[in-house]
Design an enzyme around this catalytic site. Structure first.
Site, PDB file in Angstrom:
ATOM      1  N   GLY A  64       4.813   8.283 -31.637  1.00  0.00           N
ATOM      2  CA  GLY A  64       3.332   7.722 -32.161  1.00  0.00           C
ATOM      3  C   GLY A  64       2.401   8.708 -31.938  1.00  0.00           C
ATOM      4  O   GLY A  64       2.581   9.871 -31.407  1.00  0.00           O
ATOM      5  N   GLY A 113       8.112   6.228 -31.350  1.00  0.00           N
ATOM      6  CA  GLY A 113       7.779   5.638 -32.854  1.00  0.00           C
ATOM      7  C   GLY A 113       8.590   5.994 -34.033  1.00  0.00           C
ATOM      8  O   GLY A 113       8.763   5.459 -35.010  1.00  0.00           O
ATOM      9  N   GLU A 136       9.159   8.323 -23.103  1.00  0.00           N
ATOM     10  CA  GLU A 136       7.890   7.873 -22.675  1.00  0.00           C
ATOM     11  C   GLU A 136       7.665   7.820 -21.461  1.00  0.00           C
ATOM     12  O   GLU A 136       6.616   7.889 -20.736  1.00  0.00           O
ATOM     13  CB  GLU A 136       7.520   6.489 -23.245  1.00  0.00           C
ATOM     14  CG  GLU A 136       7.251   6.475 -24.928  1.00  0.00           C
ATOM     15  CD  GLU A 136       8.761   6.103 -25.766  1.00  0.00           C
ATOM     16  OE1 GLU A 136       9.838   6.169 -24.934  1.00  0.00           O
ATOM     17  OE2 GLU A 136       8.777   5.815 -26.913  1.00  0.00           O
ATOM     18  N   ASP A 144       8.957   1.538 -26.170  1.00  0.00           N
ATOM     19  CA  ASP A 144       8.537   0.503 -26.777  1.00  0.00           C
ATOM     20  C   ASP A 144       9.013   0.323 -28.288  1.00  0.00           C
ATOM     21  O   ASP A 144      10.376   0.452 -28.234  1.00  0.00           O
ATOM     22  CB  ASP A 144       6.879   0.537 -26.743  1.00  0.00           C
ATOM     23  CG  ASP A 144       6.258   1.838 -27.622  1.00  0.00           C
ATOM     24  OD1 ASP A 144       6.986   2.724 -27.752  1.00  0.00           O
ATOM     25  OD2 ASP A 144       5.207   1.566 -28.192  1.00  0.00           O
TER      26      ASP A 144
HETATM   27  C1  QUE Z   1       6.796  11.065 -25.020  1.00  0.00           C
HETATM   28  C2  QUE Z   1       6.128  10.546 -26.187  1.00  0.00           C
HETATM   29  C3  QUE Z   1       5.857  11.229 -27.299  1.00  0.00           C
HETATM   30  C4  QUE Z   1       6.017  13.045 -27.163  1.00  0.00           C
HETATM   31  C5  QUE Z   1       6.576  13.247 -25.951  1.00  0.00           C
HETATM   32  C6  QUE Z   1       6.950  12.473 -24.927  1.00  0.00           C
HETATM   33  C7  QUE Z   1       5.445  10.893 -28.498  1.00  0.00           C
HETATM   34  C8  QUE Z   1       4.731  11.985 -29.500  1.00  0.00           C
HETATM   35  C9  QUE Z   1       5.140  13.415 -29.315  1.00  0.00           C
HETATM   36  C10 QUE Z   1       4.656  14.117 -29.981  1.00  0.00           C
HETATM   37  C11 QUE Z   1       5.518  15.551 -29.992  1.00  0.00           C
HETATM   38  C12 QUE Z   1       4.917  16.635 -30.848  1.00  0.00           C
HETATM   39  C13 QUE Z   1       3.824  16.439 -31.642  1.00  0.00           C
HETATM   40  C14 QUE Z   1       3.253  15.348 -31.812  1.00  0.00           C
HETATM   41  C15 QUE Z   1       3.552  14.184 -30.862  1.00  0.00           C
HETATM   42  O1  QUE Z   1       5.660  13.793 -27.941  1.00  0.00           O
HETATM   43  O2  QUE Z   1       5.288   9.836 -28.760  1.00  0.00           O
HETATM   44  O3  QUE Z   1       1.977  15.164 -32.315  1.00  0.00           O
HETATM   45  O4  QUE Z   1       3.275  17.658 -32.594  1.00  0.00           O
HETATM   46  O5  QUE Z   1       4.347  11.426 -30.652  1.00  0.00           O
HETATM   47  O6  QUE Z   1       7.615  12.801 -23.722  1.00  0.00           O
HETATM   48  O7  QUE Z   1       6.178   9.163 -26.331  1.00  0.00           O
END
Ligand code: QUE
Length: 333
Positions: A64, A113, A136, A144
Site C-alpha cells: 500500500g 496490498g 507489516e 491486513d
Molecule cells: C511492510 C509494508 C510495506 C513495505 C515494507 C514493509 C508496504 C509497501 C512497501 C514499499 C516498498 C517499496 C516501495 C514502496 C513501498 O514496503 O506496504 O513505495 O518503493 O508499500 O516491511 O507493508
C-alpha cells in the site's frame, strides 16, 4: 488515469499496474481508478475475463502507499487514513466476490496490498521470480487486506508464520500452500499474457505455459512445530530461541518487528479463523485506524521506508512489556 492503464479486447479486460518508481505500491488514486473499472467490467458482456499485470519487471505490487499513510498520521488526518483503508478493502472485497475469472500474473514482489488485489481473485499465476510476503509487523502495522481471513486457513502454522515473521516466500512455495494457483516459468509469462489478451481460453493458455522450475520447498514440518499451535507469541519466540538454525533465524526476524504489532497480529489471525471474510475486513479497518495512530507505526515506516536505516525504536521494546489493554483496544471487541 493514474498509475494504472486499462483496456478491453478479445473479451479480456486488462489492468496494468504502472507506478514503477514506487514498485507499483497502491496509492489512493490507483485504488479510486481501479474500483469503478472493475465494477463496470463485472456487468459488461464484452468482458469475460479480467487480467491484472504489472508494467514493470521490478515488481507486481510492493504494498500500500504506506508512506502517505504515515504522513496523514503525523498530520493528524484520520479521515484520510479511513478513506484509504476503506477504499482499499472495498476493492479487495470486490475482487473476492468477482463474478468472472480474475487473473493476476505475479512475476516479482507481491506484498501486503499487492496480495490484496491478487490473492482474493480466482486465478493467481506466479513465477519463480515472484516474492510474496506480508511484512507489516516490521513497520508497526499488521497483516491486513483480508489476510486475517486467509492466513488462518493455510496449512498448519503457515499463516501465523507468514504474518508474524514477514517471511518472504517464492512463487513455487506460494503454490505449495495454495496462495498461488499456477506457477509458470518467468521466461514464458509474457507469452502467457499475450495468449490471454489474444482471447485464448484461460485453461488452454495456462496448460500451454512452461512450468516454473522447482525451487526449495517450505520447511512445513518446522513451521507446523513452532507456529501450528495456539501458544502466546512470547512462547513461540522462546521455543524458536531454543531450536535449530532455522528456528533461531526465524526468531531473529521477529526481533526486528514491533512487539505490539506481533501481539495484535496473533490476536487478529486467531479471531479471523472464526470469522467471515467481511467480518475480517471490518475488524482490520478498525485495527488499521487504531494502529496507525500509534508511535510504532510512524517509527516503523520511518525506519524501513523513509530513512531506511532499518533500526526502528519500538516502544515498548519487548513483548513482555506490551500492555494487553493496548492490544485489546487496537483489535476491538
Ligand atoms: C511492510 C509494508 C510495506 C513495505 C515494507 C514493509 C508496504 C509497501 C512497501 C514499499 C516498498 C517499496 C516501495 C514502496 C513501498 O514496503 O506496504 O513505495 O518503493 O508499500 O516491511 O507493508
Amino acid at each position: 488515469m493514474s498509475a494504472i492503464a486499462t483496456s478491453v479486447s478479445n473479451g479480456v479486460g486488462e489492468v496494468v499496474l504502472d507506478r514503477p518508481k514506487a514498485l507499483n505500491a497502491l496509492d489512493q488514486a490507483m485504488i479510486d481508478d481501479m474500483y469503478p473499472v472493475l465494477a463496470d467490467w463485472a456487468d459488461d458482456p464484452a468482458v469475460e475475463t479480467v487480467l491484472v499485470t504489472s508494467g514493470t519487471d521490478r515488481a507486481f505490487c510492493a504494498g500500500g502507499d504506506i508512506r502517505a499513510i504515515r504522513e496523514s498520521a503525523l498530520a493528524g488526518d484520520a479521515a484520510a487514513i479511513t478513506r484509504y483503508f476503506s477504499s482499499e478493502y472495498k476493492l479487495d472485497q470486490l475482487i473476492a466476490n468477482y463474478p468472472k475469472p480474475y487473473v493476476a500474473l505475479i512475476d516479482g514482489a507481491a506484498m501486503g496490498g499487492g496480495l490484496g488485489i491478487s490473492v482474493h481473485g480466482e486465478v493467481r499465476v506466479v513465477t519463480e521470480k515472484a516474492l510474496i510476503a506480508m511484512p507489516e509487523t516490521a513497520i508497526g502495522f499488521f497483516p491486513d487486506i483480508g489476510s486475517t481471513y486467509f492466513l488462518p486457513r493455510l496449512p498448519a502454522g503457515v499463516g501465523r508464520w507468514l504474518g508474524l515473521t514477514g517471511a518472504r516466500i517464492r512463487g513455487t512455495q506460494a503454490l505449495e500452500i495454495g496462495l498461488a494457483t499456477h506457477a509458470v516459468a518467468s521466461a514464458s509469462i509474457g507469452a502467457l499474457a499475450d495468449a490471454i489478451r489474444g482471447g485464448t481460453p484461460l485453461g488452454e493458455a495456462l496448460s500451454a505455459a512452461e512450468p516454473a522450475p522447482a525451487g526449495d520447498k517450505l520447511p512445513l514440518r518446522s513451521i507446523a512445530d513452532y507456529f501450528g499451535g495456539t501458544e502466546p507469541v512470547a512462547a513461540v519466540v522462546g521455543g524458536l530461541r531454543g531450536g535449530d538454525d532455522w528456528a533461531r533465524e526465524t526468531a531473529d526476524l521477529m526481533d526486528n518487528c514491533s512487539p505490539t504489532s506481533l501481539l495484535v497480529t496473533a490476536e487478529l489471525i486467531a479471531r479471523g479463523a472464526q470469522s467471515t471474510l467481511d467480518e475480517c475486513f471490518d475488524r482490520e479497518l478498525r485495527a488499521a485506524e487504531q494502529i496507525t495512530a500509534t508511535p510504532d507505526f510512524a517509527e516503523g515506516v520511518r525506519a524501513v521506508l523513509v530513512d531506511k536505516d532499518r533500526e526502528p525504536h519500538f516502544e515498548p521494546a519487548t513483548i513482555a512489556d506490551v500492555d494487553p489493554a493496548v492490544v485489546a483496544r487496537i483489535v476491538g471487541a
